[in-house]
Design a protein around this motif. Structure first.
Motif, mmCIF file in Angstrom:
data_model
loop_
_atom_site.group_PDB
_atom_site.id
_atom_site.type_symbol
_atom_site.label_atom_id
_atom_site.label_comp_id
_atom_site.label_asym_id
_atom_site.label_seq_id
_atom_site.Cartn_x
_atom_site.Cartn_y
_atom_site.Cartn_z
ATOM 1 N N SER A 1 -23.804 4.305 12.077
ATOM 2 C CA SER A 1 -23.828 5.559 12.856
ATOM 3 C C SER A 1 -22.555 5.783 13.664
ATOM 4 O O SER A 1 -22.588 6.388 14.741
ATOM 5 N N GLY A 2 -21.435 5.283 13.153
ATOM 6 C CA GLY A 2 -20.160 5.554 13.795
ATOM 7 C C GLY A 2 -19.714 4.552 14.828
ATOM 8 O O GLY A 2 -18.669 4.732 15.454
ATOM 9 N N GLU A 3 -20.469 3.476 15.020
ATOM 10 C CA GLU A 3 -20.071 2.465 16.005
ATOM 11 C C GLU A 3 -18.807 1.730 15.557
ATOM 12 O O GLU A 3 -17.890 1.511 16.344
ATOM 13 N N THR A 4 -18.768 1.325 14.298
ATOM 14 C CA THR A 4 -17.589 0.651 13.752
ATOM 15 C C THR A 4 -17.182 1.346 12.460
ATOM 16 O O THR A 4 -18.012 1.929 11.762
ATOM 17 N N TRP A 5 -15.880 1.252 12.128
ATOM 18 C CA TRP A 5 -15.336 1.953 10.974
ATOM 19 C C TRP A 5 -14.469 1.023 10.138
ATOM 20 O O TRP A 5 -13.819 0.115 10.662
ATOM 21 N N THR A 6 -14.471 1.269 8.829
ATOM 22 C CA THR A 6 -13.676 0.489 7.890
ATOM 23 C C THR A 6 -12.903 1.444 6.990
ATOM 24 O O THR A 6 -13.462 2.422 6.482
ATOM 25 N N GLN A 7 -11.629 1.160 6.782
ATOM 26 C CA GLN A 7 -10.844 1.968 5.846
ATOM 27 C C GLN A 7 -11.182 1.562 4.426
ATOM 28 O O GLN A 7 -11.215 0.376 4.093
ATOM 29 N N THR A 8 -11.458 2.541 3.580
ATOM 30 C CA THR A 8 -11.808 2.254 2.194
ATOM 31 C C THR A 8 -10.548 1.891 1.400
ATOM 32 O O THR A 8 -9.434 2.161 1.832
ATOM 33 N N PRO A 9 -10.729 1.268 0.233
ATOM 34 C CA PRO A 9 -9.567 1.021 -0.624
ATOM 35 C C PRO A 9 -8.821 2.328 -0.889
ATOM 36 O O PRO A 9 -9.418 3.407 -0.924
ATOM 37 N N GLU A 10 -7.533 2.231 -1.078
ATOM 38 C CA GLU A 10 -6.684 3.417 -1.209
ATOM 39 C C GLU A 10 -7.144 4.325 -2.343
ATOM 40 O O GLU A 10 -7.416 3.871 -3.451
ATOM 41 N N VAL A 11 -7.229 5.610 -2.046
ATOM 42 C CA VAL A 11 -7.496 6.632 -3.052
ATOM 43 C C VAL A 11 -6.154 7.293 -3.375
ATOM 44 O O VAL A 11 -5.463 7.751 -2.456
ATOM 45 N N PRO A 12 -5.744 7.363 -4.627
ATOM 46 C CA PRO A 12 -4.410 7.900 -4.964
ATOM 47 C C PRO A 12 -4.329 9.425 -4.846
ATOM 48 O O PRO A 12 -4.139 10.145 -5.819
ATOM 49 N N LEU A 13 -4.473 9.906 -3.621
ATOM 50 C CA LEU A 13 -4.416 11.343 -3.384
ATOM 51 C C LEU A 13 -2.974 11.826 -3.434
ATOM 52 O O LEU A 13 -2.039 11.080 -3.156
ATOM 53 N N THR A 14 -2.812 13.095 -3.776
ATOM 54 C CA THR A 14 -1.490 13.704 -3.788
ATOM 55 C C THR A 14 -1.353 14.784 -2.721
ATOM 56 O O THR A 14 -0.287 15.365 -2.554
ATOM 57 N N ALA A 15 -2.436 15.071 -1.993
ATOM 58 C CA ALA A 15 -2.416 16.096 -0.953
ATOM 59 C C ALA A 15 -3.473 15.752 0.081
ATOM 60 O O ALA A 15 -4.330 14.895 -0.141
ATOM 61 N N TYR A 16 -3.435 16.453 1.220
ATOM 62 C CA TYR A 16 -4.408 16.204 2.279
ATOM 63 C C TYR A 16 -5.839 16.397 1.763
ATOM 64 O O TYR A 16 -6.105 17.295 0.965
ATOM 65 N N PRO A 17 -6.780 15.594 2.243
ATOM 66 C CA PRO A 17 -8.184 15.826 1.905
ATOM 67 C C PRO A 17 -8.661 17.150 2.512
ATOM 68 O O PRO A 17 -8.518 17.367 3.717
ATOM 69 N N GLN A 18 -9.178 18.012 1.673
ATOM 70 C CA GLN A 18 -9.704 19.299 2.139
ATOM 71 C C GLN A 18 -11.102 19.125 2.731
ATOM 72 O O GLN A 18 -11.450 19.756 3.716
ATOM 73 N N PHE A 19 -11.889 18.271 2.120
ATOM 74 C CA PHE A 19 -13.249 18.028 2.599
ATOM 75 C C PHE A 19 -13.746 16.704 2.043
ATOM 76 O O PHE A 19 -13.201 16.167 1.075
ATOM 77 N N ILE A 20 -14.794 16.191 2.675
ATOM 78 C CA ILE A 20 -15.543 15.070 2.131
ATOM 79 C C ILE A 20 -17.013 15.349 2.403
ATOM 80 O O ILE A 20 -17.363 15.846 3.474
ATOM 81 N N SER A 21 -17.870 15.087 1.432
ATOM 82 C CA SER A 21 -19.300 15.343 1.613
ATOM 83 C C SER A 21 -20.099 14.187 1.040
ATOM 84 O O SER A 21 -19.794 13.671 -0.034
ATOM 85 N N ALA A 22 -21.120 13.776 1.784
ATOM 86 C CA ALA A 22 -21.950 12.642 1.401
ATOM 87 C C ALA A 22 -23.286 13.116 0.863
ATOM 88 O O ALA A 22 -23.848 14.117 1.322
#
Length: 207
Positions: free
Chosen positions: A56-77
């Motif tokens: 619930s947002g207490e701690t955060w982990t960076q995911t393995p690198e995603v080979p993006l070429t531009a800013y993320p416009q959105f993310i949805s779960a």
């Protein structure tokens, strides 16, 4: 600069908020999403990073690198948080089936310039309550429907000419109803789980 900031979490429906700093510093966040129960969260920033939390947002982990070429416009779960859809600004859509542990591109990878030339730019996605269907809208395009949890999509042209879509969502109380909004337009409604769409007119012609 003033664009930098942290993530704020509320556990009481927005009455009070607690600040969290993934990675230990402020970032330029572009989007955030959560599972229905609020246990799982995912967020993106302008450094092309994806961060996830399972508490619930207490701690955060960076995911393995995603080979993006531009800013993320959105993310949805998805409602249970096991699946994620991430849209690049003017680029590809990426999908994760393990809560952000890894991502694969949806369909053929398309670079920024190629997508803009084709008039396609993913703007937003919406999951149904069961997590089996996904609706997606594009800038200057049509509405797209996935019946396999975001793996593949079919374009719907029942709205007529392409539109500048801004948002799309499902009615969580009526599983077969969805609503889409476009700039300089009325709302568009679907009563058959996104198969067809009709413009919703108010008495004065606009909603």
């Amino acid at each position: 600069d003033w664009f930098n900031g942290n993530i704020w979490i509320s556990s009481d429906s927005g009455v009070t908020w607690v600040e969290r700093s993934p990675g230990g510093r402020p970032r330029k966040w572009t989007s955030i999403t959560s599972s229905t129960d609020g246990e799982f969260l995912a967020a993106t920033d302008t450094c092309l990073e994806v961060w996830t939390s399972s508490d619930s947002g207490e701690t955060w982990t960076q995911t393995p690198e995603v080979p993006l070429t531009a800013y993320p416009q959105f993310i949805s779960a998805s409602p249970d948080g096991t699946k994620l859809l991430l849209g690049e600004y003017g680029g590809s859509m990426w999908r994760s089936t393990n809560s952000g542990g890894s991502f694969t591109v949806v369909g053929a990878r398309r670079r920024l310039r190629g997508l803009q030339a084709a008039g396609l730019q993913w703007v937003a996605t919406a999951w149904n309550a069961a997590g089996t269907k996904v609706l997606a809208v594009t800038q200057n395009g049509n509405i797209w429907l996935s019946n396999d949890a975001g793996a593949t999509y079919t374009e719907d042209s029942s709205v007529g000419s392409p539109k500048e879509w801004r948002a799309i969502t499902w009615d969580m109380d009526v599983p077969t109803t969805a609503v889409a909004a476009a700039a300089n337009s009325n709302l568009w409604l679907s009563h058959d789980a996104g198969a067809t769409w009709a413009e919703e007119l108010a008495d004065d012609g606009m909603i």
